[in-house]
Write an enzyme that holds these catalytic residues in place. Sequence first.
Site, PDB file in Angstrom:
ATOM      1  N   SER A 101      20.638-121.593  46.679  1.00  0.00           N
ATOM      2  CA  SER A 101      20.609-120.438  47.569  1.00  0.00           C
ATOM      3  C   SER A 101      21.967-120.251  48.239  1.00  0.00           C
ATOM      4  O   SER A 101      22.963-120.067  47.552  1.00  0.00           O
ATOM      5  CB  SER A 101      19.463-120.622  48.575  1.00  0.00           C
ATOM      6  N   ASP A 239      10.445-116.155  42.471  1.00  0.00           N
ATOM      7  CA  ASP A 239      11.269-116.218  43.686  1.00  0.00           C
ATOM      8  C   ASP A 239      11.077-114.941  44.505  1.00  0.00           C
ATOM      9  O   ASP A 239      11.307-113.840  44.008  1.00  0.00           O
ATOM     10  CB  ASP A 239      12.742-116.385  43.301  1.00  0.00           C
ATOM     11  N   HIS A 267      11.360-120.023  45.157  1.00  0.00           N
ATOM     12  CA  HIS A 267      12.775-120.119  45.558  1.00  0.00           C
ATOM     13  C   HIS A 267      13.286-121.556  45.549  1.00  0.00           C
ATOM     14  O   HIS A 267      14.486-121.774  45.684  1.00  0.00           O
ATOM     15  CB  HIS A 267      12.944-119.520  46.959  1.00  0.00           C
TER      16      HIS A 267
END
Length: 323
Positions: A101, A239, A267
Amino acid sequence: MTDQSKHEVQFFTLHGKRRAYVKAGEGPVLLLLHGLACDHRTWLPVIDELAKKYTVIAPDLLGHGVSDKPRADYTLGGYANGMRDLLTVLGIDKVTVVGHSFGGGVAMQFAYQFPERTQRMMLVATGGLGPEVTPLIKFIQAPGWFPAMGVLTLPGIRHVETLALRSAAAYGGGPLRKYTRDLAEVADILESWKDRRTRFAIRHLVRAVIDWRGQIVTMSDRAYLTEAIPMAVVWGREDQVIPVRHASNAAALAPELRVEVMADSGHFPHKDHPEQFARILDDFIVTTEPATYNRARFRRMLRSGMARADTTLASVDTALTTA
């Protein structure tokens, strides 16, 4: 991150700021960079497996976990510098960098600033490949977010919220599973925001990379440099934070990279399917040669990249903003 680490958290102080990290295993070095509002514990499901073969370094980025949360530089460049300094303190010259991320953005910046120290790069559900991001992250840079979180993280209120989130994550199955899967991580993040210093750091970090239109920072203008560094992208098909279609954006920007989309995953694919994730990462390392930095080659790439950018960057950026 409710998991309890059996790995000792170590500290070093640099420029007056205390940084935390865990280190495990022996062998080629993996630098694991966590995402926004997380810490090294996001990697706990894979650290032990990876440590059987590799030296694993998993820091708490500044402003996260048990690292200090000062008034400081929370830009991608600042974080990349911090990772260089950590590796220097530990006597480590070269790493395969793995970023999840926001940590993927740090990984890309690290590889750009310090190609001589980057052997490979794996990006996991990464930022920096398109503007879209969940509105919940956009709200962090809104003027009223800080005081609102001060109220929402008061003891009684916070406990009700985190219990509801964790219950939904545990029991929300069927067609709702893709929406409830990551709510336990959201509960952990909310729990960490009871600390005013953590909220301060997160707000400044988000304002450096996101505005109301979405993600500001993109790798599209420098993607050609990845030709010199083996690169892989891993995403969860479900996600809800950053769209999985951004993996296709990455493939368009850097055709030589590997793309792995993990089914039944959100995610946090490294937490949803840790054994599979560890196998993918190990295979990526075993089947690729580590990058070797060559200044003359890097100069040639920069020069050719400038010419290439004049003809291709506009069309790529258009694709990213309309995807």
